[in-house]
Scaffold this active site. Structure first.
Site, PDB file in Angstrom:
ATOM      1  N   ASP A   1      10.558  73.830 104.714  1.00 56.69           N
ATOM      2  CA  ASP A   1      11.020  72.455 104.695  1.00 56.69           C
ATOM      3  C   ASP A   1      12.497  72.445 105.084  1.00 56.69           C
ATOM      4  OD1 ASP A   1      10.824  69.670 104.139  1.00 56.69           O
ATOM      5  OD2 ASP A   1      11.891  70.013 102.268  1.00 56.69           O
TER       6      ASP A   1
ATOM      7  N   ASP B   1       5.293  68.962  99.553  1.00 55.56           N
ATOM      8  CA  ASP B   1       5.097  70.344  99.982  1.00 55.56           C
ATOM      9  C   ASP B   1       4.013  71.058  99.176  1.00 55.56           C
ATOM     10  OD1 ASP B   1       7.190  70.184 101.839  1.00 55.56           O
ATOM     11  OD2 ASP B   1       8.670  70.620 100.300  1.00 55.56           O
TER      12      ASP B   1
ATOM     13  N   ASP C   1      10.498  72.005  98.511  1.00 54.58           N
ATOM     14  CA  ASP C   1      10.970  71.567  97.198  1.00 54.58           C
ATOM     15  C   ASP C   1      10.328  70.261  96.748  1.00 54.58           C
ATOM     16  OD1 ASP C   1      12.114  69.922  99.043  1.00 54.58           O
ATOM     17  OD2 ASP C   1      14.184  70.269  98.445  1.00 54.58           O
TER      18      ASP C   1
END
Length: 883
Positions: free
Chosen positions: A341, A620, A616
């Site tokens: 990410d 995700d 985070d």
């Protein structure tokens, strides 16, 4: 229902509710009965006893249990102690307990998802504003949202005043999203509007960063976007790691090997004894088969692997990588793809001013700090909406304290930010009594209202050339994916009588531009370079805009140009098969939704790549759970992400992943060394017993072999697990996950080294028998058995030093392994004690041998070092010739 494509009035009508009155208590009760509580479904918990039994289902553990059973039978018929059984069962139990403690469970992720939902919410019911428990919300409820509130359910906005929603955890958007009540238009290609672009919706799990508003609830509980994520988590399956699969295959091979050898030896022994097959002969034959079974089973292997992994977990925790599953350490070692990410992982998740224009920087900083609703806390950290906080930090770095500025130049009026004007203005009284106005906002809109520019402390005319130059600077910053804001000022002779925007925002004097971005972490670029050197491909997956993602990715060296980036809407046009075929083309995925991340991870896995996913946010979690190894962020990460992740980074540092990969490779290398060492040792025992049996004498008893396997072998094997990484460990490509444990010459080495140790052990037996009897003959010998035991034990100890490197010479391993030396000393002391301490010697059936016999045994044992050294030289020369 796609409420974002409808007007607010249409949604209210569909929900049968008035925005000013809200639902009645009777309507709430009816809808609560129909839709259920606004909470996520809890996963069914697995009982501890069942988790424990699942650990025992591992093939290697089953082999250990079988070994315990065989040892138990032997103890009953031979009248020996049950110490062997107790030792093996202790290994089994300890291994299972460690597994239960370390393994993460899916229900923890669902529980964490529930915690994210707001505990209470403000709602309009019966014409009054009430505070109710969030789980009691129903579709049609009118919720009131203010800065700092958590959004308790999915809802369509019906009233909005400069409201910005922090959606990073759900969409990956790095800055709060400005919301609107306007109806959205459907995408021209007929595709759905992506989650991050639904500007008239708010979603459970997000929070209000700025402004206020009202919204009508459209979905609760499992029907929310977060509920869909929870559903995806329950459907995701845990994948076996490469090492788990290889050990399972090894266990099957060993199982068939043990059964086959035992049957063969039992049959051969009975044939040789025919026709004198008595009960005593049967017992002796069975004992021989048991000896081979014990010799063939590496009793310490499962424990060694578990302990080495546990030690690796401890080492990694000291480097801020908290491993929640032991096998994740090994998986990291063969990771080929890291899907990361962007927000908070590659970047700092903190908007920062990185560029500015204008000659009056201090005045620009004052304007940006005062025309701003963020402030400084007692630790001088900016608090407020991220963009405004970045401007306050910018002023602080310029030596300006926002709190002191406010005290010195108090605000006496303002024209709040408006999405139509794209700017805000504040009016302040200066120390000398004069009144100054500061305005900040979109550069092109600010310039339209400016007639002057501040140059060298003076107001000069804003010519068309200067205006064009400013717009060029604005574009240059925007092309770097910077968020650009302009600032201007105006001096009033007296306090304005009207604070309307149309009065304040004209005849302004331009001050300058500031360009801000969520900057990359400084340690990430070197980490990505190291990843590439190690043959690992970094992939960026983000909910942010494509331009921003591309700019960050190019800065980090993830991509070379924008053609290597693709958006979520483009992914929707690609089938899973097409994505699998084209997956190599893309290294950046922008504006993605949770289901896109799962597709990306799955596509790489279908290409046979061991894939890691870092992140985070709540969005995700499904992909992290589906990945071969999921990496969550410890600081900015949500509880959901942490609970489904295999590893959590305590410092949210991408560079820590690289360190973890290096550690994972080291541990796998060491486990392979330990496996080769243990299997070669076991093979030597099998061969020695096999040929001794065919020749008609007993070289070693089952208890001797069990002692060697669990004591003499385990200590060096554990010490090999402590070996430091070889220098080229992060300069070689990840190993092929399809490679078996015996790949890379390990199988050949096991065979050759096993034969060598077996020959040395048989030689020790014959020499011992000759010293005892004075003649060369094939018969049982107490001295021969004792010397064979001592030689086999010490040969394996010396052989462990060969295993410090599978291919390099022992002379090139300059840095010593203190644990290996300690294991040699401990094994030597224990083995010597078994032979010379009367009580132990009687229990094991050993003869008191002379110092000369002892010396000969040690001398024979040392021979394994030059034998393996010669083998390594031949292998290295063959490899060089092939290359």
């Amino acid at each position: 229902m796609k409420e974002y494509l409808k007007t607010g009035e249409e949604v209210l009508r569909e929900q049968s509710v008035d925005a000013g009155q809200g639902l009645s208590e009777a309507e709430v009760a009816g809808r609560l009965s129909k839709h259920g509580k606004n909470k996520l479904v809890e996963a069914k918990k697995t009982p501890i006893w069942k988790r424990f039994l699942e650990q025992l289902a591992d093939p290697m553990i089953i082999i250990l249990i079988a070994a315990a059973a065989v040892s138990g039978v032997t103890a009953v018929y031979a009248g020996e102690s049950f110490a062997d059984v107790i030792i093996i069962l202790a290994v089994v139990i300890i291994n299972a307990v460690l597994g239960v403690v370390q393994e993460s469970k899916a229900e923890a992720a669902i529980a964490a998802l529930q915690e994210i939902a707001a505990a209470t919410s403000k709602v309009i019911r019966g014409g009054h504003q009430l505070t109710v428990r969030s789980e009691e919300l129903v579709p049609g409820d009118i919720i009131v949202l203010e800065a700092g509130d958590s959004v308790p359910a999915d809802a369509r906005i019906v009233e909005c005043a400069s409201m910005k929603i922090e959606e990073a955890a759900l969409t990956g958007e790095s800055v709060p999203v400005l919301k609107t009540t306007d109806q959205l238009a459907a995408e021209e290609n007929g595709k759905d509007v992506s989650l991050g672009d639904r500007k008239n919706m708010v979603y459970m799990g997000s929070s209000v960063a700025y402004g206020r508003g009202r919204a009508v609830v459209t979905a609760t509980g499992m029907d929310t976007e977060m509920g869909k994520i929870a559903d995806a988590l329950t459907l995701a399956k845990d994948n076996a790691t490469p090492l788990q699969m290889k050990l399972a295959q090894l266990s099957k091979v060993l199982s068939f090997l043990v059964i086959g050898i035992c049957v063969i030896i039992f049959g051969v022994s009975l044939v040789r004894a025919y026709p004198d097959v008595s009960g005593e002969v049967m017992l002796d034959t069975f004992m021989v088969a048991v000896s081979l079974a014990v010799a063939a089973i590496p009793e310490g292997l499962a424990a060694v692997v578990t302990i080495v992994l546990s030690i690796g977990v401890t080492n990694m925790s000291k480097k801020a990588a908290i491993v929640r599953k032991l096998t994740a350490v090994e998986t990291l070692g063969c990771t080929q793809i890291i899907c990361s990410d962007k927000t908070g992982t590659l970047t700092q998740n903190k908007m920062t001013v990185v560029e500015h224009t204008g000659q009056e920087e201090k005045l620009l900083a004052i304007a940006m700090s005062l025309c701003n609703d963020a402030g400084l806390d007692e630790n001088h950290e900016a608090v407020g909406e991220p963009t405004e906080a970045a401007l306050v930090n910018y002023a602080w770095k310029a030596g300006l304290n926002k709190n002191r500025l406010v005290a010195t130049y108090p605000r006496i009026g303002e024209a709040p930010f408006d999405s139509m004007r794209k700017m805000m203005s504040t009016v302040h009284r200066m120390e000398d009594g004069t009144v100054v106005q500061f305005t900040k906002g979109a550069p092109d809109e600010i310039l339209k209202r400016c007639t002057q520019i501040c140059l060298d402390g003076q107001a000069e005319e804003l010519t068309e050339d200067i205006r064009a130059s400013i717009l060029k600077e604005n574009k240059a910053m925007a092309d770097k994916a910077l968020r650009v804001l302009g600032a201007a000022m105006r001096t009033w002779e007296e306090e304005p009588s009207d604070y309307g925007a149309e009065v304040l925002e004209q005849d302004l004097c331009f001050l300058g531009l500031t360009g801000m971005i969520d900057p990359v972490r400084p340690e990430v670029k070197p980490a990505i370079d190291e990843c590439r050197a190690a043959g690992i491909r970094p992939i960026m997956i983000t909910g942010d805009h494509k331009d921003t993602a591309v700019a960050i990715a190019m800065q980090l060296g993830i991509i070379d140009d924008a053609s290597q980036a693709i958006t979520g809407s483009q992914l929707d046009d690609i089938s899973d098969e097409e994505l699998e075929n084209e997956i190599e083309r893309y290294s950046v995925y922008a504006r993605v939704q949770p289901e896109h991340k799962v597709r990306i991870v799955n596509a790489w896995q279908k290409r046979g790549k061991i894939t890691a996913m870092t992140g985070d946010g709540v969005n995700d979690a499904p992909s992290i759970k589906n990945a071969d190894i999921g990496v969550g962020m410890g600081i900015t990460g949500t509880d959901v992400t942490k609970n489904v992740a295999d590893m959590v980074l305590a410092d949210d540092n991408f560079a820590t992943i690289v360190s973890a990969v290096s550690e994972g490779r080291r541990i796998y290398d060491n486990i392979r060394k330990a496996i080769q060492f243990l299997l070669a040792s076991n093979l030597s025992e099998v061969l020695a017993i096999f040929f001794a049996t065919l020749m008609g004498f007993t070289i070693l008893k089952p208890v001797h072999l069990l002692w060697i396997n669990l004591i003499t072998d385990c200590f060096p094997a554990l010490a090999l697990g402590m070996e430091k990484p070889e220098k080229d460990i992060m300069k070689r490509a990840p190993r092929d996950p399809k490679d078996g444990i015996f790949a890379g010459g390990v199988g050949i080495n096991v065979a050759l080294q096993g034969i060598a140790v077996a020959v040395i052990t048989l030689a020790a037996y014959f020499i011992g028998h000759y010293i005892e009897a004075g003649v060369w003959e094939i018969t049982n010998s107490a001295d021969g058995m004792t010397m064979a035991f001592l030689t086999l034990s010490m040969t394996e100890i010396f052989h462990s030093f060969n295993m410090r490197s599978l291919h390099k010479s022992i002379l090139h391993t300059r840095e010593q392994n203190g644990w290996l030396w300690l294991s040699m000393a401990a094994s030597l002391i224990c083995t010597t004690a078994v032979i010379y301490v009367p009580v132990l010697a009687d229990a094991f059936g050993f003869e008191h041998i002379s110092l000369m016999e002892y010396g000969v045994s040690i001398g024979l044992a040392v021979c394994i070092i030059p034998v393996v050294e010669i083998s390594k030289v031949i292998q290295r020369n063959q490899k060089t010739f092939q290359e």
